[in-house]
Design a protein around this motif. Structure first.
Motif, PDB file in Angstrom:
ATOM      1  N   HIS A 103      -4.758   4.168  -0.298  1.00  0.00           N
ATOM      2  CA  HIS A 103      -5.265   2.827  -0.595  1.00  0.00           C
ATOM      3  C   HIS A 103      -4.994   2.405  -2.039  1.00  0.00           C
ATOM      4  O   HIS A 103      -5.801   1.703  -2.657  1.00  0.00           O
ATOM      5  N   TRP A 129       0.848  -1.195   0.000  1.00  0.00           N
ATOM      6  CA  TRP A 129       0.000   0.000   0.000  1.00  0.00           C
ATOM      7  C   TRP A 129       0.885   1.247   0.000  1.00  0.00           C
ATOM      8  O   TRP A 129       2.036   1.207   0.438  1.00  0.00           O
ATOM      9  N   PRO A 136      -2.060   0.490   5.955  1.00  0.00           N
ATOM     10  CA  PRO A 136      -3.395   0.029   5.552  1.00  0.00           C
ATOM     11  C   PRO A 136      -4.420   0.159   6.670  1.00  0.00           C
ATOM     12  O   PRO A 136      -4.076   0.204   7.857  1.00  0.00           O
ATOM     13  N   TRP A 172     -10.308  -2.103   3.269  1.00  0.00           N
ATOM     14  CA  TRP A 172      -9.889  -1.720   1.920  1.00  0.00           C
ATOM     15  C   TRP A 172     -10.048  -2.868   0.934  1.00  0.00           C
ATOM     16  O   TRP A 172     -10.251  -2.640  -0.254  1.00  0.00           O
TER      17      TRP A 172
END
Length: 508
Positions: free
Chosen positions: A365, A330, A334, A338
Motif C-alpha cells: 500500500h 500502488w 490495491p 487503503w
C-alpha cells in the motif's frame, strides 16, 4: 507551472531524453494525428501506462490499460521485478491491442476500441515460463497475423533467440507450434537478443530487436522476405562516441508527414530507463539508419507537426475529493479501504495494519510515482490523525534501499517527526536523524534530489525548513528505477488505526 524538464526547447528543436523518467521498454504507434506509447509497469498497479502526444516530444499520461495484475494472488504483495514486461502496442482491425510477457506465467493480450478504454480482461495467449517481449503483426498485404517473442533464461533456460508463430486475427489463437526465426547464438558477437518489434515494410518482414544487455547493448535490425526467415541482420544504433549507454529496445513510428522516428530507452541506474527520440531514415540498400549515422542524437529538429504546448507527464497533485491522479501506482494490487474519499482536497490514507510496517519494500500500500527528472524537489504536507501508538506516515524514496521522513504516534500520545532508512541488505530500518516533536501532528516534507539521485530530506514543523540526516543515495530495484512514495501504516492489531492526510504534492 513549468514542467520539471521539458524536452521541447521552444525553438523547433528538442533535447533527449524526451521522457526523462522510468518509462521502461517503450513502444509507440501512430493513429491519425495522434501518437500513443506504453511501457513496462512490472508489479505496480494500475499497469500498462498510456501516454499521448501530437509531436513525439510533448507527452501526457492519459491512463492505464490494466487495472490489476493477474493472477491476482501473485501480486497481493510487491513483485518489483515481475509482472508486465516489455509490452507491444498496436492498432489493427479497428482496435488497440497490447501484448506483454509475464515471465512467470506467459504471454497476455488485451484490446479496446478506444485507447482510453474500456480494455478487455487479460487473455493468456501462450502459457509458460520465460515467455517475454511479445509483438504481434497484422499483415494487411496477406491478411495474416503473426507473433514473435523472446525468452528469459532465468525462467526457461533459453535466451538469445526469437520464436515466431502464425496467429489468428482475433489474437486469441496461435496457429502453429512456433519455430525459431532468429538464433543469435549463430551470429558472432551477439548475445542477449530480446525485445523484438515486428513490422512489414517495403516487401520485407522486419524485426527490430536489441542485444548486448540494457547497460551496454545496441539496436539490431533483421529482415527477411519470409516471416520464418532466413533473416539478415545489421546493427543500426549504438553508443559510439556519445554518452548514451545501451541505446536500444523501443519502437519505430511513421508520422502523418511521412517521417520515420525511433523511440528507445537508456538505462540510468536509480532513474530507471529514460526514453530518447531518434530520427530514422533509410539507406540505399533499404536498411534503417537511426540517429546521427547510427549514434544517438542529443538535440535535433522536432518531428514535422503543428505546434504543441510544452508538456511532460503530470507529477503535481492536489488530490481533489481524496482521489489521486494517474501518475500514481500502488506497489501491488490495491485493496478496498487503503484511501478514503471525502469532500475536500488531500489524500486521506488509512494507516494499514501490517507486520511489515518497518520495511517499506514489503508494503503493498505504498503509492508511488517515478523520479521525474535528474534533479528536482518534491514537497508535500502531512497530517497524522492516528491514535494508535506506532502509526506512521511519510514521504519516501523507495528502491532496493529506502529512506523516508514523516510522522509517528508515540506511546505517550504525542506525535514526532522521524527520518529513517534501510540499506539493500538490511531487513529493517534505522534512524537517519534523531526524532523531534511535531506539534499538532502536522508537518511539511521535502526531498531535494541532485545529480546521481542523491536525496536531501527536509521538514518544516512550524519554524521553517530544516534539513534532516545525511544525504541518501537512491538505488534502483532490479529492472526498475527508484520511486517517490507516500504511505501510512500501523502495527498489527484490531480495528481502525486512523488515517494520514497528504496535501499539495508539488514537484519543481
Amino acid at each position: 507551472m513549468t514542467p520539471v524538464r521539458p524536452a521541447d526547447l521552444g525553438d523547433g528543436t528538442y533535447r533527449n531524453p524526451v521522457l526523462d523518467a522510468d518509462w521502461s521498454d517503450p513502444d509507440v504507434i501512430a493513429v491519425g494525428d495522434d501518437f500513443y506509447l506504453t511501457a513496462s509497469s512490472f508489479g505496480r498497479a494500475p499497469g500498462l501506462p498510456l501516454l499521448h502526444s501530437r509531436d513525439l516530444v510533448n507527452w501526457s499520461l492519459v491512463g492505464h490499460a490494466l487495472d490489476r495484475l493477474e493472477p491476482a494472488a501473485d501480486f497481493a504483495a510487491p513483485r518489483h521485478d515481475r509482472g508486465v514486461w516489455a509490452p507491444s502496442l498496436r492498432h489493427a482491425d479497428g482496435r488497440y491491442w497490447i501484448f506483454w510477457g509475464d515471465p512467470d506465467h506467459g504471454i497476455h493480450q488485451i484490446s479496446a476500441e478506444d485507447v482510453r478504454g474500456p480494455w478487455t480482461e487479460p487473455y493468456l495467449l501462450k502459457a509458460g515460463r520465460g515467455l517475454i517481449d511479445p509483438c504481434p503483426l497484422w499483415d494487411d498485404e496477406t491478411g495474416e497475423a503473426y507473433l514473435v517473442h523472446a525468452w528469459a533464461k532465468s525462467r526457461s533456460g533459453v535466451k538469445n533467440r526469437l520464436t515466431g508463430h502464425r496467429m489468428s486475427r482475433d489474437g486469441r489463437t496461435l496457429l502453429d507450434a512456433g519455430e525459431t526465426v532468429v538464433d543469435a547464438d549463430r551470429i558472432p558477437g551477439w548475445f542477449t537478443l530480446e525485445g523484438p518489434k515486428l513490422y512489414r515494410h517495403d516487401g520485407w518482414f522486419w524485426i527490430l530487436a536489441p542485444a548486448g544487455g540494457v547497460e551496454t547493448g545496441w539496436q539490431g535490425a533483421f529482415r527477411s522476405r519470409d516471416f520464418t526467415g532466413p533473416y539478415e541482420e545489421r546493427t543500426v544504433l549504438a553508443q559510439g562516441r556519445t554518452d548514451v549507454n545501451g541505446p536500444h529496445q523501443g519502437g519505430w513510428v511513421r508520422t502523418p508527414a511521412g517521417e520515420d522516428w525511433f523511440l528507445h530507452f537508456q538505462a540510468r541506474g536509480p532513474y530507471g530507463r529514460v526514453v530518447h527520440l531518434q530520427p530514422m531514415t533509410w539507406d540505399a540498400d533499404g536498411w534503417p539508419v537511426i540517429g546521427d549515422a547510427g549514434e544517438p542524437v542529443r538535440t535535433h529538429r522536432k518531428p514535422a507537426a503543428p505546434p504543441q504546448p510544452v508538456e511532460v507527464p503530470a507529477t503535481d497533485d492536489s488530490f481533489p475529493g481524496g482521489r489521486f491522479g494517474r501518475q500514481w501506482q500502488w506497489t501491488a494490487n490495491p485493496r478496498a479501504g487503503w484511501t478514503v474519499e471525502h469532500g475536500g482536497d488531500g489524500l486521506r490514507m488509512a494507516c494499514v495494519r501490517t507486520g511489515d510496517a518497518h520495511d517499506l519494500r514489503l508494503l503493498p500500500h505504498v503509492l508511488t510515482q517515478r523520479l521525474p527528472a535528474e534533479t528536482f524537489t518534491a514537497e508535500v504536507g502531512l497530517a497524522l490523525d492516528a491514535p494508535e501508538p506506532g502509526a506512521r506516515a511519510g514521504l519516501a524514496v523507495l528502491g532496493d534501499a529506502f529512506s523516508w521522513i514523516g510522522l509517528e504516534r508515540c506511546a505517550d500520545g504525542t506525535v514526532r517527526l522521524v527520518h529513517r532508512f534501510a540499506e539493500p541488505v538490511a531487513e529493517a530500518e534505522r534512524d537517519a536523524a534523531h526524532p523531534r516533536p511535531a506539534p499538532g501532528g502536522r508537518v511539511g516534507l521535502r526531498v531535494e534530489v541532485s545529480a546521481g539521485a542523491r536525496c536531501r530530506f527536509l521538514a518544516d514543523t512550524g519554524d521553517g525548513w530544516e534539513p534532516s540526516g545525511p544525504v541518501f543515495a537512491a538505488t534502483p530495484w532490479r529492472w526498475v528505477g527508484a520511486l517517490l512514495g507516500l504511505f501510512a501504516a500501523a502495527p498489527p492489531g484490531g480495528g481502525s488505526a486512523g488515517t494520514a492526510t497528504f496535501t499539495a504534492f508539488r514537484v519543481r
